[in-house]
Design an enzyme around this catalytic site. Structure first.
Site: not given
Ligand code: FRU
Length: 483
Positions: A22, A198
């Site tokens: 992300d 998310e």
């Molecule tokens: C989304 C996610 C988020 C989390 C991160 C962990 O892709 O699962 O919810 O904070 O990636 O790397």
């Protein structure tokens, strides 16, 4: 002679080495776009998460700044956002610079407990210090409790944090980024619910051609996307500082392809020109750990400018490539065909073989039933097909070259589309191993990765009718070295 393809993109952000997911902490300050991202510095698969940091003045040329936040006793550093604390509400100011404050999730690896924490920079983002009072938001007993996105809400003079909580988002408010108060929740039973919510984002956007303001809520969901795996949905409505009210009557997707996830928007661009600029992670959790790049894994989408438009009594987001991309377009490496054609065939074409280009195609669809766009090299190809009877645009990667690493990767990707005024206009933005299709001015987007052993050098458009339906065609190479 087939030439081996280099899978690394030229003008999309990718890490020099190791794993990325992300985008995080996107904030603009003093002429610089900051981008942080979920990063694992010890391998090409997901691991204990860090925030890596990179900066740019034009959204395409990035200078890596190394790791800004390392995991600690409170856990891994998961996704979050960053703001400019102009009024020094948190009290971190120590010189003339406005403090930059990052709000992120601490994820404890032994029990999965997630809390929200702060880090700040008083040197315009060069160095970061974790706040000694972390966490600032304790876990209320829910495992999935993460990805804070914070904005300054001018009318109520408060910070608003939008947080993903299992199957909904929670809105918290704060006068100082440190003390948080739960205002409301939105989402249970609303929108797509095929997986965990998310990486939310909440922001106001002006409706094009009017002075009306609507609030947009982005929510990523994993799994449960329209073509399988992870994807991002959005809601349009109103927000009064306490409650978000959605006007959606159907599920809306940011991207109807398959490789655009966890995308959010930059904060504080109002300091520059007020654009709302989005960036997503160009992958899908189903196969993100299996894609065939070597030594590095993960790339971002192009930065997209969001517009809010009104169509058939509905509000829609439209996505445009940010204007800065025009500065990378080559003046010489361009081919235009502006007399109507039944088909287009480019063989051994240098722009296609270069692998990074923007193709614009305008097609009249009144008198056709279908068309097929194909790009490849004789052994490997990717297909984009329009089917008028079923009103679909589909992408087929099953023969793209390297596709055996995952079943979902080989599956046809479909999007409902309607011609607009008897036409379909496609912008195809290709960068070595990715294709972003902006449909009819970005009213729909389809983003896909594709991998091949060899460079593609052919590009064709054809259809089953005998009509000269291709009204305009342009292909222009995108060269990052050109400033
Ligand atoms: C989304 C996610 C988020 C989390 C991160 C962990 O892709 O699962 O919810 O904070 O990636 O790397």
């Amino acid at each position: 002679v087939l030439k081996h393809r280099n899978l690394r993109p030229l003008f999309h952000y990718s890490p020099q080495e190791n794993w990325m997911n992300d985008p995080n902490g996107m904030v603009y300050y003093d002429g610089v776009y900051h981008l942080f991202y979920q990063y694992y510095p010890d391998g090409t698969n997901w691991g204990p998460m860090h925030w890596a940091h990179t900066v740019s003045t034009d959204l395409f040329h990035w200078e890596d700044k190394g790791i800004a936040l390392y995991p600690d006793d409170m856990g891994y550093i998961f996704s979050g956002s960053a703001v400019v604390d102009k009024n020094n509400t948190a009290g971190f100011k120590s010189n003339d610079n406005d403090p930059l404050v990052a709000i992120f999730t601490h994820h404890k690896s032994n029990n999965g407990l997630q809390t929200q924490s702060l880090a700040y920079s008083t040197d315009k983002g060069e160095t970061w210090t974790k706040y000694e009072g972390n966490p600032v938001l304790e876990n209320p007993g829910i495992v999935d409790f993460r990805d804070p996105k914070v904005i300054w809400h001018e009318p109520t003079q408060k910070w608003i944090m939008t947080l993903a909580v299992l199957d909904h988002v929670s809105f918290y408010s704060s006068p100082n980024l440190i003390d948080w108060h739960l205002e409301s929740e939105f989402g249970a039973g609303r929108g797509a619910q095929g997986g965990v919510w998310e990486c939310p984002d909440l922001f106001p956007l002006q409706v094009e051609g009017s002075d009306e303001i609507k609030w947009v809520l982005l929510v990523s969901i994993n799994p449960g996307g329209p073509n399988g795996g992870s994807a991002t949905q959005y809601f349009i409505g109103s927000f009064d500082g306490t409650t978000f009210t959605s006007e959606n009557n159907e599920i809306k997707w940011v991207d109807n392809g398959i490789d655009n996830y966890a995308g959010v928007t930059w904060s504080n661009i109002s300091e520059k020109d007020g654009r709302r600029i989005f960036l997503g992670w160009m992958s899908n959790w189903i196969y993100a750990g299996a894609t065939p790049t070597e030594g590095w894994r993960g790339e971002m989408t192009i930065p997209l400018e969001l517009k809010l438009i009104q169509k058939n009594d509905q509000y829609l987001l439209a996505f445009e490539a940010v204007a800065e991309l025009n500065n990378l377009m080559s003046d010489d490496d361009v081919l235009i065909i502006d007399t109507p054609q039944k088909s287009i065939e480019l063989e051994n074409n240098s722009i296609v073989e270069y692998g990074s280009y923007w193709a614009e195609i305008e097609m009249e669809t009144e008198n056709i039933n279908d068309f097929e766009i194909k790009t490849g090299n004789g052994l490997e190809s990717i297909f984009i097909r329009f089917d008028k009877v079923n009103s679909t645009l589909s992408i087929d990667r099953s023969e793209c070259g390297i596709s055996d690493f995952d079943q979902l990767f080989k599956k046809e990707i479909k999007c409902d589309i309607q011609p607009s005024e008897g036409k379909i206009v496609l912008d195809l933005i290709v960068d070595q191993s990715s294709l972003e299709i902006l449909i009819n001015g970005g009213e729909k987007v389809m983003t896909v990765l594709f991998f091949s052993e060899y460079k593609y050098n052919s590009f064709s458009i054809s259809g089953s009718s005998n009509n000269s339906f291709i009204k305009y065609f342009k292909i222009n190479s995108i060269q990052k070295s050109v400033n």
